[in-house]
Design a protein around this motif. Structure first.
Motif, PDB file in Angstrom:
ATOM      1  N   ARG A  27      -1.468  -1.102  -4.307  1.00 44.69           N
ATOM      2  CA  ARG A  27      -2.646  -0.233  -4.147  1.00 44.69           C
ATOM      3  C   ARG A  27      -2.180   1.148  -3.711  1.00 44.69           C
ATOM      4  N   SER A  28      -2.780   2.171  -4.308  1.00 45.78           N
ATOM      5  CA  SER A  28      -2.424   3.560  -4.003  1.00 45.78           C
ATOM      6  C   SER A  28      -3.472   4.188  -3.099  1.00 45.78           C
ATOM      7  N   MET A  29      -2.997   4.822  -2.032  1.00 48.18           N
ATOM      8  CA  MET A  29      -3.861   5.596  -1.134  1.00 48.18           C
ATOM      9  C   MET A  29      -3.362   7.036  -1.166  1.00 48.18           C
TER      10      MET A  29
ATOM     11  N   LEU B  83       0.863  -1.183   0.000  1.00 47.54           N
ATOM     12  CA  LEU B  83       0.000   0.000   0.000  1.00 47.54           C
ATOM     13  C   LEU B  83       0.896   1.229   0.000  1.00 47.54           C
ATOM     14  N   ILE B  84       0.710   2.116  -0.981  1.00 49.95           N
ATOM     15  CA  ILE B  84       1.499   3.339  -1.098  1.00 49.95           C
ATOM     16  C   ILE B  84       0.650   4.499  -0.586  1.00 49.95           C
ATOM     17  N   VAL B  85       1.138   5.161   0.476  1.00 45.42           N
ATOM     18  CA  VAL B  85       0.356   6.202   1.155  1.00 45.42           C
ATOM     19  C   VAL B  85       1.039   7.553   0.972  1.00 45.42           C
ATOM     20  N   GLU B  86       0.264   8.562   0.586  1.00 49.81           N
ATOM     21  CA  GLU B  86       0.781   9.913   0.396  1.00 49.81           C
ATOM     22  C   GLU B  86      -0.363  10.918   0.500  1.00 49.81           C
ATOM     23  N   GLN B  87      -0.012  12.167   0.825  1.00 53.37           N
ATOM     24  CA  GLN B  87      -1.011  13.230   0.894  1.00 53.37           C
ATOM     25  C   GLN B  87      -0.903  14.059  -0.383  1.00 53.37           C
TER      26      GLN B  87
END
Length: 587
Positions: A562-564, A537-541
Motif C-alpha cells: 500500500r502506498s501512502m 506500507l510505503i510512506v513518502e511526501q
C-alpha cells in the motif's frame, strides 16, 4: 495471516510514548517570533532538554506571516506531533494561513495580546483562550519588545528555568551591549510574572532527565560539517532557498581547515567549477535545491563519464519550477535517480534525521571519492532549516577507501579496465600521467573513441564499481520485527518511527525500514530485511508516489503493498501514519 490485528501481542497495560510539549509562536514579519523561538529552544538545551524548531513562513523575502513551531521533550524527538499544546500569537495578522499546520483541540492553550481578535479559523479549532498584555508590558520597558515578554510567559508556563534563558540571552545579545540584555531580561521577567496568573496545568511541565547541554544544529549546518569531515575543501555554489544556509555555514568554517568557497554566477558555473576543482585533486561539493539541480544535470553526467568525484547536496523544496521555496517535499527523487541522460551510474543517498545530515553528507563524500563518481544527497527543507537539540553525533572516520592517486607513469591508463572498476587518478601535471577528461566516450587511456568495444567496456566499468562496492550496514535503518513493515526514506523517517512507537505501545509488531542508499539499488539487502513480511506500507511526501514506483521498478516486494504518498507543503505527522495503518487493519 493477513489480518493486521492478529499480528499484535495484546498488551497487559498501555505503554506511553515519548512525553513532549508542542508550542507554536505566531506573528507578522518583524515581530520577532523566530528570534524568540530560537532562544526558547536554546534555553531548553541549556536545561538538558531535547527539542526541535521548524520555521514556517510565506514566500515573501521580508514581511508576511511567520511561525516558530517547537517541540520539547526529555527524550530525542525528530518530528512534530499531530496537535499543539500552546499557541501564542504576538499578533494575529495572517494567522489563518497556518491553520493547516497548527492543529489545536479543547486541551490546547491559546494566548494572545490584550485587545486582539482571534481569527475565526483559529477559534473554531477549540482551546482555552488567555489574554496577556504583551505590547503594554513591552512599552513600559526601555528597549522592551513584545516577543521577549512572550518568551518569559512561555518559559513560566512550561517550567523552563529563567537562568537558562538569561544565559542564552546574554550570549546572543552580548554584541548589542548590556542594555539590550537587561531590556530583554526585564521583558522575560514581566512575561513570567503575568503568566503566573494563568492556572497551572501540570501536564504541560516537561522535566529533563539530566542537565546536559545539547548540540543545537540545523540539518544544513550538519551537512556542512559532514562535508568538512568528509574532506571537502572546495565549494562552488549559487545561493538558493532552502539550501543557502549550507553555504553560509561553510564560508567561514572552510577557511579554518584551509578550504575555499566561491559564489558562482549561477548553478551551471558552480557545478563546472566543482568538476574543475575535483579534477585538480581537491574534494569538492555544491549545495542547491530542485531548480538548481535541474540546471546541473548535464554536468553531473560529465562527472560520471569522466569519473571525477563531486558531491551535490539537494535541499528539496516544493515543485515543480519555482514551486514553494519555503516548504518541504520529497519530489526530486526521480530527477536525482533518472535525470542523467544515457546510462550514468551514480550515487544517491538521503539523510533520515537532522543529525544524520552530518553522517550522510560525510558518507556521500567518501563514496564519491572512493568510487570516482557523482554523489547526490537528497536532504529537504524540513531537515535543512529545522533546528534541533541533539546529542553530539559520533565522530566517524572511514578507515579505507578515498581517492586513488598515482604518480607512476609506467603504462598509465586513467580509465584502465580492471576487476574493481576503479582506476588510479593522477594530479594534473604529473609527468607521464597526463590524460584527457571530458564527456566523450573514451578508450582506457582517455582518448575519445566511438568504438563499440570501448563504449561497452567503459559502461560495464562504471556500473561494476558501484554494484560491487560493499556499502555495509549504512544502506538503511532497519529495526523491529513482525509481518507488517513500513518502508520510507529521508525526512519521512521521523514521523514513521514515532507512529510505529505508538503502535508498539498498543502491542503491535511493526518493522521500520528507512533507506539511506537509494542508488545503486540494493535488492538482496532489502529482500533480507523484508523476510517474513506480508504487508508493506510505503510512506513518502510526494504527490506522484515516486519512491513507491522506484521500489516497484527495482525491487521484488513481498505480500500486499500500500502506498501512502502525501504531497507537501504540510509535513507528514505521526498520527497520519498511525491512522493509515489502523485503517488498513479494519479494511
Amino acid at each position: 495471516m493477513n489480518d493486521f490485528a492478529s499480528l499484535a501481542t495484546p498488551p497487559t497495560q498501555h505503554i506511553g510514548v515519548t512525553r513532549s510539549l508542542s508550542i507554536a509562536m505566531l506573528g507578522s514579519g518583524g515581530s520577532g517570533v523566530m528570534t524568540a523561538g530560537g532562544q526558547l529552544l536554546d534555553a531548553a538545551g541549556q536545561a538538558g532538554w531535547y527539542g526541535m524548531m521548524t520555521r514556517s513562513s510565506g514566500p515573501q523575502i521580508r514581511g508576511g506571516e511567520a511561525a516558530a513551531l517547537l517541540r520539547l521533550s526529555p527524550k530525542p524527538v525528530e518530528t512534530h506531533k499531530g496537535r499543539f499544546d500552546i499557541l501564542l500569537a504576538i499578533d494575529w495578522l495572517n494567522a489563518d494561513r497556518f491553520v493547516g499546520e497548527i492543529i489545536l483541540d479543547s486541551n490546547s492553550i491559546v494566548i494572545g495580546d490584550q485587545g486582539g481578535t482571534v481569527p475565526e479559523a483559529i477559534s473554531r479549532m477549540g482551546g482555552r483562550y488567555v489574554e496577556l498584555p504583551l505590547s503594554e508590558l513591552a512599552k513600559g520597558i526601555s528597549g522592551g519588545r513584545p516577543n521577549m515578554v512572550a518568551l518569559g510567559a512561555l518559559a513560566h508556563l512550561i517550567g523552563l528555568p529563567i537562568d537558562a534563558l538569561e544565559a542564552v540571552l546574554t550570549k546572543s545579545l552580548s554584541k548589542k551591549g548590556q542594555e539590550a540584555v537587561d531590556a530583554s531580561m526585564a521583558g522575560v521577567r514581566a512575561g513570567a510574572e503575568q503568566a503566573s496568573a494563568v492556572p497551572d496545568i501540570p501536564d504541560f511541565k516537561v522535566e529533563a532527565n539530566a542537565k546536559q547541554e545539547r548540540w543545537s544544529i540545523t540539518g544544513n549546518e550538519a551537512a556542512g560539517l559532514g562535508a568538512i569531515r568528509g574532506g571537502v575543501r572546495f565549494v562552488a555554489a549559487y545561493p538558493i532557498t532552502p539550501g543557502t544556509e549550507i553555504l553560509e555555514w561553510l564560508a567561514p568554517n572552510l577557511k579554518k581547515v584551509g578550504g575555499v568557497l566561491v559564489q558562482a554566477e549561477d548553478e551551471l558555473a558552480s557545478i563546472n567549477q566543482l568538476i574543475g576543482g575535483s579534477f585538480g585533486g581537491t574534494p569538492s561539493l555544491t549545495a542547491t535545491s530542485g531548480p538548481g539541480l535541474a540546471l546541473m544535470i548535464e554536468s553531473i553526467g560529465l562527472a560520471v563519464a569522466s569519473e571525477t568525484p563531486v558531491v551535490v547536496v539537494d535541499v528539496m523544496r516544493g515543485g515543480p519550477s519555482t514551486g514553494i521555496p519555503t516548504k518541504s517535499e520529497q519530489s526530486d527523487l526521480n530527477i536525482a535517480i533518472y535525470g542523467l541522460h544515457g546510462d550514468a551510474p551514480h550515487i544517491v543517498v538521503a539523510p533520515m534525521s537532522i543529525g544524520d545530515c552530518l553522517f550522510t553528507t560525510q558518507w556521500a563524500t567518501h563514496l564519491a571519492e572512493t568510487l570516482q563518481t557523482a554523489s547526490i544527497v537528497l536532504s529537504d527543507q524540513s531537515l535543512g532549516q529545522t533546528r534541533a537539540l541533539i546529542d553530539r553525533p559520533a565522530d566517524i572516520a572511514f578507515v579505507s577507501g578515498g581517492r586513488s592517486i598515482t604518480s607512476r607513469s609506467e603504462d598509465f591508463k586513467r580509465y584502465a579496465v580492471n576487476d574493481s572498476g576503479v582506476s588510479p587518478m593522477s594530479i594534473p601535471g604529473t609527468v607521464g600521467c597526463q590524460y584527457t577528461a571530458d564527456g566523450l566516450e573514451h578508450s582506457p587511456t582517455g582518448t575519445p573513441s566511438s568504438r563499440a568495444e570501448d563504449h561497452i567496456q567503459q559502461l560495464n566499468k562504471r556500473k561494476r564499481k558501484l554494484d560491487q562496492f560493499d556499502y555495509g550496514d549504512h544502506w538503511a535503518l532497519t529495526e523491529g520485527e513482525g509481518e507488517i513493515a513500513v518502508l520510507t526514506w529521508g525526512s519521512s523517517t521521523g514521523p514513521v518511527s514515532e507512529a510505529i512507537d505508538m503502535l508498539r505501545a498498543e502491542g503491535y509488531k511493526v518493522r521500520l525500514i528507512s533507506m539511506r542508499l537509494l542508488l545503486p539499488a540494493q535488492p538482496q539487502r532489502l529482500a533480507q530485511a523484508l523476510q517474513g513480511v506480508e504487508r508493506t506500507l510505503i510512506v513518502e511526501q510526494c504527490h506522484g508516489a515516486q519512491f513507491h514506483h522506484y521500489l516497484r521498478a527495482h525491487y521484488d516486494l513481498p505480500g500486499e503493498i500500500r502506498s501512502m504518498a502525501i504531497p507537501g507543503p504540510l509535513m507528514i505527522r505521526p498520527d497520519d501514519v498511525y491512522s493509515e495503518l489502523k485503517a488498513w487493519e479494519n479494511a
